[in-house]
Design a protein around this motif. Structure first.
Motif, short mmCIF file in Angstrom:
data_model
loop_
_atom_site.label_atom_id
_atom_site.label_comp_id
_atom_site.label_asym_id
_atom_site.label_seq_id
_atom_site.Cartn_x
_atom_site.Cartn_y
_atom_site.Cartn_z
N THR A 149 1.03 -1.08 0.02
CA THR A 149 -0.16 0.14 0.32
C THR A 149 0.76 1.56 0.37
N THR A 150 2.43 1.83 0.53
CA THR A 150 2.50 2.15 0.10
C THR A 150 3.67 3.23 -0.99
N GLY A 151 2.46 3.89 -0.73
CA GLY A 151 2.05 4.96 -2.57
C GLY A 151 1.45 3.73 -3.87
N CYS A 152 1.09 2.39 -3.60
CA CYS A 152 0.87 2.14 -4.71
C CYS A 152 -0.61 1.57 -5.01
N HIS A 153 -1.37 0.63 -4.12
CA HIS A 153 -2.74 0.05 -3.89
C HIS A 153 -3.19 0.53 -3.03
N VAL A 154 -3.53 2.18 -3.27
CA VAL A 154 -4.02 2.98 -1.95
C VAL A 154 -4.84 4.23 -3.13
N ALA A 155 -6.05 4.90 -2.27
CA ALA A 155 -6.69 5.69 -3.39
C ALA A 155 -5.32 6.56 -3.41
N GLY A 156 -5.12 7.14 -4.84
CA GLY A 156 -5.14 8.01 -5.44
C GLY A 156 -3.35 7.73 -5.54
N GLY A 157 -2.92 6.13 -5.52
CA GLY A 157 -1.42 5.17 -5.70
C GLY A 157 -1.55 5.67 -6.59
N SER A 158 0.29 5.19 -7.50
CA SER A 158 0.33 4.63 -8.19
C SER A 158 -0.23 3.24 -9.13
N ALA A 159 -0.43 2.04 -8.29
CA ALA A 159 -1.18 0.92 -8.61
C ALA A 159 -3.36 1.03 -8.44
N ALA A 160 -3.82 2.58 -8.32
CA ALA A 160 -5.08 2.40 -7.52
C ALA A 160 -6.54 2.43 -8.53
N ALA A 161 -5.57 2.66 -10.19
CA ALA A 161 -5.94 2.01 -10.73
C ALA A 161 -6.28 0.85 -11.07
N TRP A 162 -5.84 -0.46 -10.63
CA TRP A 162 -6.27 -1.57 -10.34
C TRP A 162 -6.72 -1.89 -9.79
N PHE A 163 -6.78 -1.71 -8.36
CA PHE A 163 -7.08 -2.54 -6.65
C PHE A 163 -6.78 -1.62 -5.60
N VAL A 164 -7.53 -0.94 -4.66
CA VAL A 164 -6.94 0.01 -3.52
C VAL A 164 -7.18 -1.75 -2.14
N ILE A 165 -6.04 -1.66 -1.08
CA ILE A 165 -5.90 -2.78 -0.44
C ILE A 165 -6.12 -2.66 1.19
N THR A 166 -6.44 -0.99 1.29
CA THR A 166 -5.81 -0.93 2.26
C THR A 166 -7.33 -1.45 3.67
N PRO A 167 -6.70 -1.42 4.21
CA PRO A 167 -7.98 -2.22 6.06
C PRO A 167 -9.14 -1.32 5.13
#
Length: 193
Positions: A100-118
């Motif tokens: 989630t650090t910079g990637c799979h978070v809202a607005g992250g570089s991989a956010a278009a794929w899926f967000v995996i925050t709690p």
């Protein structure tokens, strides 16, 4: 029969058969593979028990005898206790530390794929189709070998027809064997929330 009563023999056979069934079930990892690390034992009170990989005794009804806090589901499968992987306490911290650090978070570089925050991760992963390999789900409950994310974190995704880089991507370190073991166990247990 001399001093041994027939009801006692019948009871002993029934208990031994129940222990054998439990040992066979415990050795089956869900994929038809067997583990030779579980040993059947008989406790001093005459009841049968098994010893799991952490050498913690469990009774034949899958209740943890060390602290009495384990529970089972309708099929007798342990849902809490030693060896059971919990999504919130065991899996989400792996995503938090590595994904989630910079990637799979809202607005992250991989956010278009899926967000995996709690709170979002389970619904974003389990039963969802992979973008890179549409024939597979990201997480196919009870089937790590047919879960694309499993292959991405093990760097075997290209071998099965996927593409891109392994996750987490270099230069980040690959997940530890302990983390991979937890994720695989969670997926194969049905990927419960």
């Amino acid at each position: 029969m001399n001093s041994v009563s027939i009801p006692w023999i019948a009871s002993a056979i029934k208990a031994s058969f129940a222990a054998l069934i439990l040992v066979v079930a415990a050795c089956d990892d869900g994929g038809g593979k067997s583990s030779d690390t579980d040993d059947a034992t008989t406790t001093t009170d005459g009841t049968n028990a098994t010893t799991n990989e952490t050498n913690q005794p469990t009774t034949t009804d899958a209740t943890d005898t060390t602290d009495g806090t384990s529970t089972t589901d309708d099929t007798g499968t342990p849902t809490t206790g030693p060896g059971v992987v919990d999504y919130e306490t065991d899996i989400q911290p792996i995503w938090d530390a590595n994904c989630t650090t910079g990637c799979h978070v809202a607005g992250g570089s991989a956010a278009a794929w899926f967000v995996i925050t709690p709170g979002d991760s389970h619904g974003a992963l389990v039963g969802k189709q992979s973008i890179e390999l549409a024939s597979m789900q990201l997480i196919a409950p009870s089937d790590s070998e047919n879960s694309y994310l499993w292959h991405k974190i093990n760097n075997t995704h290209v071998e099965i027809g996927g593409n891109g880089t392994a996750m987490p991507p270099p230069p980040a370190a690959a997940l530890s064997s302990g983390d991979l073991e937890k994720i695989g166990a969670w997926i194969d247990a049905g990927a419960p929330e």
